[in-house]
Design a protein around this motif. Sequence first.
Motif, PDB file in Angstrom:
ATOM      1  N   TYR A   1       0.763  -1.204   0.076  1.00  0.00           N
ATOM      2  CA  TYR A   1       0.108   0.094  -0.161  1.00  0.00           C
ATOM      3  C   TYR A   1       0.969   1.250  -0.184  1.00  0.00           C
ATOM      4  CZ  TYR A   1      -3.280  -3.626   1.589  1.00  0.00           C
ATOM      5  OH  TYR A   1      -3.967  -4.858   1.578  1.00  0.00           O
ATOM      6  N   ALA A   2       2.153   1.226  -0.405  1.00  0.00           N
ATOM      7  CA  ALA A   2       2.952   2.341  -0.419  1.00  0.00           C
ATOM      8  C   ALA A   2       2.457   3.679  -1.118  1.00  0.00           C
ATOM      9  CB  ALA A   2       4.499   1.739  -0.964  1.00  0.00           C
ATOM     10  N   GLY A   3       1.756   3.388  -2.263  1.00  0.00           N
ATOM     11  CA  GLY A   3       1.482   4.724  -2.860  1.00  0.00           C
ATOM     12  C   GLY A   3       2.425   5.412  -3.903  1.00  0.00           C
ATOM     13  N   SER A   4       3.662   5.082  -3.793  1.00  0.00           N
ATOM     14  CA  SER A   4       4.542   5.622  -4.596  1.00  0.00           C
ATOM     15  C   SER A   4       4.382   5.600  -6.040  1.00  0.00           C
ATOM     16  CB  SER A   4       6.061   5.127  -4.107  1.00  0.00           C
ATOM     17  OG  SER A   4       7.172   5.722  -5.244  1.00  0.00           O
ATOM     18  N   GLU A   5       3.701   4.396  -6.459  1.00  0.00           N
ATOM     19  CA  GLU A   5       3.262   4.631  -8.057  1.00  0.00           C
ATOM     20  C   GLU A   5       2.604   5.659  -8.320  1.00  0.00           C
ATOM     21  OE1 GLU A   5       0.171   2.852  -5.365  1.00  0.00           O
ATOM     22  OE2 GLU A   5       2.545   2.316  -5.478  1.00  0.00           O
ATOM     23  N   MET A   6       1.819   6.374  -7.696  1.00  0.00           N
ATOM     24  CA  MET A   6       1.074   7.535  -8.137  1.00  0.00           C
ATOM     25  C   MET A   6       1.743   8.796  -8.001  1.00  0.00           C
ATOM     26  SD  MET A   6      -1.652   6.007  -9.133  1.00  0.00           S
ATOM     27  CE  MET A   6      -2.551   7.380  -9.539  1.00  0.00           C
ATOM     28  N   THR A   7       2.833   8.965  -7.961  1.00  0.00           N
ATOM     29  CA  THR A   7       3.591  10.343  -7.612  1.00  0.00           C
ATOM     30  C   THR A   7       4.786  10.451  -8.403  1.00  0.00           C
ATOM     31  OG1 THR A   7       5.445   9.633  -6.009  1.00  0.00           O
ATOM     32  CG2 THR A   7       2.939   9.630  -5.073  1.00  0.00           C
ATOM     33  N   PRO A   8       5.024  11.757  -8.796  1.00  0.00           N
ATOM     34  CA  PRO A   8       6.247  12.020  -9.488  1.00  0.00           C
ATOM     35  C   PRO A   8       7.418  12.593  -8.737  1.00  0.00           C
ATOM     36  CG  PRO A   8       4.989  14.029  -9.340  1.00  0.00           C
ATOM     37  CD  PRO A   8       4.037  12.948  -8.680  1.00  0.00           C
ATOM     38  N   ILE A   9       7.602  11.676  -7.305  1.00  0.00           N
ATOM     39  CA  ILE A   9       8.534  11.805  -6.707  1.00  0.00           C
ATOM     40  C   ILE A   9       9.321  10.770  -6.311  1.00  0.00           C
ATOM     41  CG2 ILE A   9       8.902  12.378  -4.047  1.00  0.00           C
ATOM     42  CD1 ILE A   9       6.005  13.519  -3.876  1.00  0.00           C
ATOM     43  N   LEU A  10      10.693  10.897  -6.389  1.00  0.00           N
ATOM     44  CA  LEU A  10      11.592   9.562  -6.351  1.00  0.00           C
ATOM     45  C   LEU A  10      12.470  10.297  -4.930  1.00  0.00           C
ATOM     46  CD1 LEU A  10      13.554   7.357  -6.837  1.00  0.00           C
ATOM     47  CD2 LEU A  10      14.681   8.958  -8.496  1.00  0.00           C
ATOM     48  N   GLY A  11      12.519   8.978  -4.102  1.00  0.00           N
ATOM     49  CA  GLY A  11      13.471   9.466  -3.027  1.00  0.00           C
ATOM     50  C   GLY A  11      14.497   8.269  -3.117  1.00  0.00           C
ATOM     51  N   GLN A  12      15.676   8.938  -3.385  1.00  0.00           N
ATOM     52  CA  GLN A  12      17.145   8.164  -3.380  1.00  0.00           C
ATOM     53  C   GLN A  12      18.206   8.347  -2.527  1.00  0.00           C
ATOM     54  OE1 GLN A  12      18.480   8.537  -7.647  1.00  0.00           O
ATOM     55  NE2 GLN A  12      19.166  10.662  -7.137  1.00  0.00           N
ATOM     56  N   THR A  13      18.964   7.465  -1.969  1.00  0.00           N
ATOM     57  CA  THR A  13      19.845   7.685  -1.185  1.00  0.00           C
ATOM     58  C   THR A  13      21.150   7.506  -1.698  1.00  0.00           C
ATOM     59  OG1 THR A  13      18.554   6.488   0.501  1.00  0.00           O
ATOM     60  CG2 THR A  13      20.550   6.716   1.080  1.00  0.00           C
ATOM     61  N   ALA A  14      21.833   8.732  -1.471  1.00  0.00           N
ATOM     62  CA  ALA A  14      23.163   8.741  -1.685  1.00  0.00           C
ATOM     63  C   ALA A  14      23.979   8.900  -0.536  1.00  0.00           C
ATOM     64  CB  ALA A  14      23.517   9.848  -2.818  1.00  0.00           C
ATOM     65  N   GLY A  15      25.188   7.903  -0.213  1.00  0.00           N
ATOM     66  CA  GLY A  15      25.726   8.066   1.218  1.00  0.00           C
ATOM     67  C   GLY A  15      24.591   7.836   2.288  1.00  0.00           C
ATOM     68  N   ARG A  16      24.567   8.748   3.191  1.00  0.00           N
ATOM     69  CA  ARG A  16      23.727   8.484   4.205  1.00  0.00           C
ATOM     70  C   ARG A  16      22.601   9.637   4.227  1.00  0.00           C
ATOM     71  NH1 ARG A  16      25.489   8.616   9.930  1.00  0.00           N
ATOM     72  NH2 ARG A  16      23.597   7.681  10.374  1.00  0.00           N
ATOM     73  N   GLU A  17      22.522  10.340   2.911  1.00  0.00           N
ATOM     74  CA  GLU A  17      21.437  11.344   2.630  1.00  0.00           C
ATOM     75  C   GLU A  17      20.360  11.010   1.761  1.00  0.00           C
ATOM     76  OE1 GLU A  17      21.389  15.959   1.070  1.00  0.00           O
ATOM     77  OE2 GLU A  17      23.152  15.065   1.514  1.00  0.00           O
ATOM     78  N   LYS A  18      19.208  11.186   2.109  1.00  0.00           N
ATOM     79  CA  LYS A  18      17.983  10.763   1.231  1.00  0.00           C
ATOM     80  C   LYS A  18      17.858  12.325   0.502  1.00  0.00           C
ATOM     81  CE  LYS A  18      14.016   7.990   0.647  1.00  0.00           C
ATOM     82  NZ  LYS A  18      13.326   7.046   1.176  1.00  0.00           N
ATOM     83  N   GLN A  19      17.789  12.031  -0.883  1.00  0.00           N
ATOM     84  CA  GLN A  19      17.344  13.278  -1.769  1.00  0.00           C
ATOM     85  C   GLN A  19      16.086  12.746  -2.489  1.00  0.00           C
ATOM     86  OE1 GLN A  19      20.526  12.253  -4.399  1.00  0.00           O
ATOM     87  NE2 GLN A  19      21.975  13.414  -3.398  1.00  0.00           N
ATOM     88  N   THR A  20      15.314  13.966  -2.392  1.00  0.00           N
ATOM     89  CA  THR A  20      14.176  14.134  -2.930  1.00  0.00           C
ATOM     90  C   THR A  20      13.854  14.634  -4.325  1.00  0.00           C
ATOM     91  OG1 THR A  20      12.857  13.906  -0.677  1.00  0.00           O
ATOM     92  CG2 THR A  20      11.390  14.440  -2.642  1.00  0.00           C
ATOM     93  N   ILE A  21      13.622  13.912  -5.302  1.00  0.00           N
ATOM     94  CA  ILE A  21      13.287  14.449  -6.798  1.00  0.00           C
ATOM     95  C   ILE A  21      11.987  14.467  -7.249  1.00  0.00           C
ATOM     96  CG2 ILE A  21      14.310  14.258  -9.135  1.00  0.00           C
ATOM     97  CD1 ILE A  21      16.819  12.934  -7.969  1.00  0.00           C
ATOM     98  N   ARG A  22      11.635  15.528  -7.683  1.00  0.00           N
ATOM     99  CA  ARG A  22      10.185  15.707  -8.395  1.00  0.00           C
ATOM    100  C   ARG A  22      10.383  15.855  -9.593  1.00  0.00           C
ATOM    101  NH1 ARG A  22       5.746  16.677  -4.893  1.00  0.00           N
ATOM    102  NH2 ARG A  22       3.685  16.667  -6.172  1.00  0.00           N
ATOM    103  N   SER A  23       9.764  15.002 -10.548  1.00  0.00           N
ATOM    104  CA  SER A  23       9.952  15.026 -11.989  1.00  0.00           C
ATOM    105  C   SER A  23       8.762  14.209 -12.749  1.00  0.00           C
ATOM    106  CB  SER A  23      11.240  14.468 -12.648  1.00  0.00           C
ATOM    107  OG  SER A  23      11.446  14.422 -13.795  1.00  0.00           O
ATOM    108  N   ALA A  24       8.379  14.832 -13.766  1.00  0.00           N
ATOM    109  CA  ALA A  24       7.188  13.988 -14.304  1.00  0.00           C
ATOM    110  C   ALA A  24       7.962  12.645 -15.015  1.00  0.00           C
ATOM    111  CB  ALA A  24       6.478  14.923 -15.464  1.00  0.00           C
ATOM    112  N   LYS A  25       9.056  12.717 -15.320  1.00  0.00           N
ATOM    113  CA  LYS A  25       9.855  11.566 -16.002  1.00  0.00           C
ATOM    114  C   LYS A  25       9.581  10.346 -15.254  1.00  0.00           C
ATOM    115  CE  LYS A  25      13.897  12.162 -18.091  1.00  0.00           C
ATOM    116  NZ  LYS A  25      15.299  12.309 -18.214  1.00  0.00           N
ATOM    117  N   VAL A  26       9.700  10.461 -13.889  1.00  0.00           N
ATOM    118  CA  VAL A  26       9.385   9.278 -12.988  1.00  0.00           C
ATOM    119  C   VAL A  26       8.122   8.711 -12.876  1.00  0.00           C
ATOM    120  CG1 VAL A  26      11.476  10.157 -11.594  1.00  0.00           C
ATOM    121  CG2 VAL A  26       9.137  10.260 -10.675  1.00  0.00           C
TER     122      VAL A  26
END
Length: 349
Positions: free
Chosen positions: A119-144
């Motif tokens: 039930y995560a819901g991520s599939e409906m959003t243009p938001i990608l949360g990715q982790t580099a090192g110990r920091e989670k970055q949030t990217i908002r893009s229609a491409k995702v």
Amino acid sequence: MQRFIYTAAPMRVVFGDGTLAELGEEVARLGLARVALLVTPSQAARGEALAAQLGPLAAGVIARAAMHAPVEVTEAALAELGAMRADGLVAVGGGSAIGLGKALALRTDLPQVAVPTTYAGSEMTPILGQTAGREKQTIRSAKVLPEVVIYDVALTMGLPPALTATSGLNAMAHAVEALYAPDANPVTSLMAEDSIRALAAALPVLVDRPADRPARAEALRGAWLAGACLGTVTVSLHHKLCHVLGGSFGLPHAETHATVLPHAAAYNVPAAPEAMARVARALGASDAVEGLFALSARIGAPRSLAALGLRESDLDQAAEIAAANPYANPRPVTRQGIRDLLGAAFTGR
């Protein structure tokens, strides 16, 4: 009159029971000839079974998806993807698989079909949360954004009660936050309230009777609505805290959202009374925060960050990170306010 802007997500949603059988038809509808199937390592067998179902439409299986979409995992998957010469992506699973699909789509612009199993819901959003090192970055893009989302109630029937509870509260957090987001609007608020109502009704049933099919369908519908809300409005305090706790301290995604949810709501009560009144109404409670705590207790969700592995010595650093780059929020975000919130969530009080 409230002036507002509403942007609908340009995607096709296939919802039902047994809809996974239509995967090949949806892939062909997109004009794709060789799709890569994305799963976690533990779901490799499911990926291979789907590849067999797709036959020549399948380019292969990439069983690398991991929690919080680590950049190094995405880069390894990119290498596999290139070798396959795939022209599309099919992500099957929870937030980890969907996240890998988004991360690959961001880099390649390949079309995606998302098949969520939680039930995560991520599939409906243009938001990608990715982790580099110990920091989670949030990217908002229609491409995702996936081009197609297939919701199949049958795929959720095997979710154990503990995962049902945390994944459901994770979804509910999207809807609660959508009600107090700075760009909330009447359309998303209707969806958010209905989502909370559906999840609050279904989750206790599913904890007691995991095989209850109508409740599974209602929970999945609620999760879809919650994800659609999150994809339309600006994320706020709740998601910022969970990104910090997950990306910087390695806490599990759904469990963290479930634990933080009532505490983030409590923080915002003074500044978002109308939103909290709608949350309470959807929960069938007299008070939003009490209703969230009661639901969490009823379904056996984790109540404290300590139980998830956070150390008390981490609280100051977590508050520092969260306050350094705060998201838009109804109540001003201060370091001390966040430290108090995290302190309460740490003990579960």
